[in-house]
Design an enzyme around this catalytic site. Structure first.
Site, PDB file in Angstrom:
ATOM      1  N   ARG A  56       0.836  -1.212   0.000  1.00 27.91           N
ATOM      2  CA  ARG A  56       0.000   0.000   0.000  1.00 27.91           C
ATOM      3  C   ARG A  56       0.866   1.256   0.000  1.00 27.91           C
ATOM      4  NH1 ARG A  56      -4.530   0.719   4.578  1.00 27.91           N
ATOM      5  NH2 ARG A  56      -2.685   1.214   5.833  1.00 27.91           N
ATOM      6  N   LYS A  73      -2.729   7.013   1.082  1.00 26.05           N
ATOM      7  CA  LYS A  73      -2.446   7.323   2.495  1.00 26.05           C
ATOM      8  C   LYS A  73      -1.352   8.388   2.512  1.00 26.05           C
ATOM      9  CE  LYS A  73      -2.111   4.869   6.897  1.00 26.05           C
ATOM     10  NZ  LYS A  73      -3.233   5.456   7.616  1.00 26.05           N
ATOM     11  N   GLU A  81     -16.210   6.539   5.515  1.00 26.57           N
ATOM     12  CA  GLU A  81     -15.384   5.904   6.552  1.00 26.57           C
ATOM     13  C   GLU A  81     -15.321   6.857   7.742  1.00 26.57           C
ATOM     14  OE1 GLU A  81     -11.217   5.505   5.545  1.00 26.57           O
ATOM     15  OE2 GLU A  81     -11.181   7.398   4.468  1.00 26.57           O
TER      16      GLU A  81
HETATM   17  N1  PXG Z   1      -9.261   5.059   7.204  1.00 29.69           N
HETATM   18  C1  PXG Z   1      -8.343   6.016   7.436  1.00 29.69           C
HETATM   19  C2  PXG Z   1      -8.597   7.391   6.967  1.00 29.69           C
HETATM   20  C3  PXG Z   1      -7.165   5.677   8.112  1.00 29.69           C
HETATM   21  O1  PXG Z   1      -6.247   6.614   8.348  1.00 29.69           O
HETATM   22  C4  PXG Z   1      -7.966   3.394   8.290  1.00 29.69           C
HETATM   23  C5  PXG Z   1      -9.103   3.783   7.600  1.00 29.69           C
HETATM   24  C6  PXG Z   1      -7.801   1.955   8.680  1.00 29.69           C
HETATM   25  O2  PXG Z   1      -6.812   1.348   7.877  1.00 29.69           O
HETATM   26  P1  PXG Z   1      -5.877   0.165   8.412  1.00 29.69           P
HETATM   27  O3  PXG Z   1      -5.011  -0.166   7.246  1.00 29.69           O
HETATM   28  O4  PXG Z   1      -5.110   0.706   9.570  1.00 29.69           O
HETATM   29  O5  PXG Z   1      -6.790  -0.929   8.783  1.00 29.69           O
HETATM   30  C7  PXG Z   1      -6.974   4.352   8.559  1.00 29.69           C
HETATM   31  C8  PXG Z   1      -5.737   3.972   9.307  1.00 29.69           C
HETATM   32  C9  PXG Z   1      -2.802   7.013  13.754  1.00 29.69           C
HETATM   33  C10 PXG Z   1      -3.151   5.833  12.944  1.00 29.69           C
HETATM   34  O6  PXG Z   1      -1.700   7.065  14.271  1.00 29.69           O
HETATM   35  C11 PXG Z   1      -4.072   5.932  11.917  1.00 29.69           C
HETATM   36  C12 PXG Z   1      -4.367   4.820  11.148  1.00 29.69           C
HETATM   37  C13 PXG Z   1      -3.762   3.615  11.426  1.00 29.69           C
HETATM   38  C14 PXG Z   1      -2.845   3.520  12.443  1.00 29.69           C
HETATM   39  C15 PXG Z   1      -2.541   4.643  13.234  1.00 29.69           C
HETATM   40  O7  PXG Z   1      -3.621   7.923  13.857  1.00 29.69           O
HETATM   41  N2  PXG Z   1      -5.272   4.989  10.159  1.00 29.69           N
END
Ligand code: PXG
Length: 288
Positions: free
Chosen positions: A50, A149, A182
């Site tokens: 990703r 991301k 989301e």
């Molecule tokens: N949507 C958004 C906008 C995110 O930033 C997810 C969904 C979930 O994705 P994953 O791949 O983690 O299942 C995210 C993930 C933090 C932090 O430090 C943020 C995320 C993941 C880990 C830590 O704020 N966001």
């Protein structure tokens, strides 16, 4: 604490970035948030893939191969002697000048922070979370695709401020035309008539690694699952709602905009998926 910065492990006080780095000046860069469980890096390949997809989408060439990035992650984890960790992997456009022009940035900046993981309080997993609908709409995919991301998280931060002002920790973000996309840092699922539903990522959501893991579990567990467009009426009327993310894992939602979801308690499908997901984190990873 040792931090990986452009090929070197440096102490926290030496882990500094130039004020001319375009990651800071313009949010021009990409990142990953990865987690380890008892010495296993959960779905590392998927996170690295990703990262490269995000970089490719913004025409940023990562100056390392995927294998080299993996080695750098492992090296950082080992240096910090962490078994249960949160990994923040960041690649910025690098040091440029005060113009937007990315061609002025000679070399991307790569850094990796590994730290202890901060979780939602345990009571939210037991009793469920209360969230709200954000006033802020999700970025329009043709303007800045939420599947990337990127370091440009202002859209999410504005929605997070909406959540905080409403006295909650998370908020649902809608697309410009009112479909549920989301949350600010988590994907959303609903259960309707025993069917699990999540919105398609292309309307404006990150293709979460945890989301993918849950979708994989539905096949194994014979839970009917579909990607479908959903509106807030569908969410309010759902039997169960839960969020997924690397930090949150699977977290039940029991109230949205002061309306109770289902019977106001974490639902059965949410609980079953959570139990299976916990098993997955013990097996599905790269040992270091
Ligand atoms: N949507 C958004 C906008 C995110 O930033 C997810 C969904 C979930 O994705 P994953 O791949 O983690 O299942 C995210 C993930 C933090 C932090 O430090 C943020 C995320 C993941 C880990 C830590 O704020 N966001």
């Amino acid at each position: 604490m040792k931090i990986y910065l452009n090929g070197k492990l440096v102490g926290r006080e030496k882990a500094n970035i130039s004020v001319f780095d375009h990651g800071l000046l313009y949010g021009d860069g990409v990142f990953e948030g990865i987690r380890t469980y008892d010495g296993l890096i959960f779905r590392l390949k998927e996170h690295i893939d990703r990262l490269y997809k995000s970089a490719d989408a913004i025409e940023l060439e990562i100056p390392l191969t995927k294998q080299e990035v993996i080695k750098a992650v492992v090296r950082t984890l080992k240096a910090n002697k962490l078994k249960d960790a949160y990994i923040r992997l960041v690649v910025t456009r690098g040091i440029g000048d005060l113009g937007l022009d990315p061609r002025k940035c000679g070399m991307p900046t790569v850094f990796i922070i590994t730290d202890r993981i901060k979780l939602y309080p345990e009571k939210h997993y037991r009793n469920g979370l209360e969230i709200v609908t954000a006033k802020t709409r999700r970025n329009y995919p043709q303007a800045l695709d939420p599947r990337i991301k990127s370091l440009n998280y202002l859209n999410n931060i504005l929605a997070k401020i909406d959540a905080i002002k409403s006295g909650t920790e998370e908020a649902i973000m809608l697309t410009h035309d009112g479909n549920v996309a989301e949350c600010t840092g988590d994907n959303i699922f609903i259960v309707r008539n025993s069917e699990l539903i999540t919105p398609p990522a292309e309307i404006g959501a990150l293709e979460g690694i945890t989301r993918d893991a849950v979708i994989g579990l539905t096949k194994k567990m014979n839970i009917p699952f579909h990607e479908k467009l959903i509106r807030m009426e569908d969410v309010y009327g759902a039997g169960e709602v839960f969020l997924t993310g690397t930090a949150a894992e699977i977290i039940p939602v029991i109230k949205i905009d002061d309306r109770s979801i289902g019977n106001g308690k974490p639902g059965e499908i949410t609980k079953r998926l959570t139990a299976e997901f916990r098993k997955l984190t013990k097996t599905d990873g790269v040992r270091y």
